[in-house]
Design a protein around this motif. Structure first.
Motif, mmCIF file in Angstrom:
data_model
loop_
_atom_site.group_PDB
_atom_site.id
_atom_site.type_symbol
_atom_site.label_atom_id
_atom_site.label_comp_id
_atom_site.label_asym_id
_atom_site.label_seq_id
_atom_site.Cartn_x
_atom_site.Cartn_y
_atom_site.Cartn_z
ATOM 1 N N SER A 71 0.851 -1.188 0.000
ATOM 2 C CA SER A 71 0.000 0.000 0.000
ATOM 3 C C SER A 71 0.888 1.239 0.000
ATOM 4 C CB SER A 71 -0.897 0.014 1.252
ATOM 5 O OG SER A 71 -0.113 0.235 2.415
ATOM 6 N N ILE A 72 0.269 2.373 -0.161
ATOM 7 C CA ILE A 72 1.014 3.633 -0.096
ATOM 8 C C ILE A 72 1.641 3.791 1.291
ATOM 9 C CG2 ILE A 72 0.791 6.155 -0.100
ATOM 10 C CD1 ILE A 72 0.682 5.038 -2.879
ATOM 11 N N ARG A 73 0.900 3.405 2.320
ATOM 12 C CA ARG A 73 1.421 3.542 3.680
ATOM 13 C C ARG A 73 2.670 2.682 3.885
ATOM 14 N NH1 ARG A 73 -0.845 5.901 7.606
ATOM 15 N NH2 ARG A 73 -2.981 5.581 6.895
ATOM 16 N N THR A 74 2.658 1.434 3.407
ATOM 17 C CA THR A 74 3.836 0.578 3.582
ATOM 18 C C THR A 74 5.020 1.117 2.791
ATOM 19 O OG1 THR A 74 3.122 -0.956 1.836
ATOM 20 C CG2 THR A 74 2.533 -1.525 4.122
ATOM 21 N N MET A 75 4.743 1.704 1.637
ATOM 22 C CA MET A 75 5.825 2.340 0.858
ATOM 23 C C MET A 75 6.414 3.509 1.641
ATOM 24 S SD MET A 75 4.620 2.526 -3.125
ATOM 25 C CE MET A 75 6.064 3.450 -3.596
ATOM 26 N N ALA A 76 5.566 4.353 2.193
ATOM 27 C CA ALA A 76 6.025 5.530 2.939
ATOM 28 C C ALA A 76 6.830 5.114 4.166
ATOM 29 C CB ALA A 76 4.838 6.398 3.339
ATOM 30 N N GLU A 77 6.374 4.080 4.852
ATOM 31 C CA GLU A 77 7.109 3.596 6.024
ATOM 32 C C GLU A 77 8.492 3.082 5.620
ATOM 33 O OE1 GLU A 77 4.315 0.742 7.538
ATOM 34 O OE2 GLU A 77 3.154 2.276 8.596
#
Length: 88
Positions: A71-77
């Motif tokens: 997800s976008i969140r896992t990419m950002a993390e």
């Protein structure tokens, strides 16, 4: 983190040429592949290049991308934890 998430959404839309898609159309936690945004393996390669070019991130194990690109969140993390370049 919210600023990075928005930045990633904009870059993904641009790099993958997702016409008619806005950052608001991409939920932070929805899947990027399959049911979610519907990206494919070619798109995954583009995302790998994006992370390398903009953030200095290189994947040693291609299978690693499967978790990072959930997800976008896992990419950002992942970018937050592993970025080499501080400026895109």
């Amino acid at each position: 983190m919210d600023e990075l998430i928005l930045e990633l959404k904009r870059e993904i839309i641009k790099v993958l040429n997702l016409e008619g898609v806005t950052p608001d159309d991409i939920a932070n936690d929805s899947e990027l592949f399959g049911e979610g945004l519907g990206l494919d393996s070619i798109d995954a390669l583009e995302l790998i290049v994006l992370l390398e070019k903009n953030y200095g991130i290189k994947f040693k194990d291609p299978a690693q991308g499967r978790e990072v690109f959930k997800s976008i969140r896992t990419m950002a993390e992942y970018v937050t934890a592993h970025r080499i370049k501080t400026e895109a």
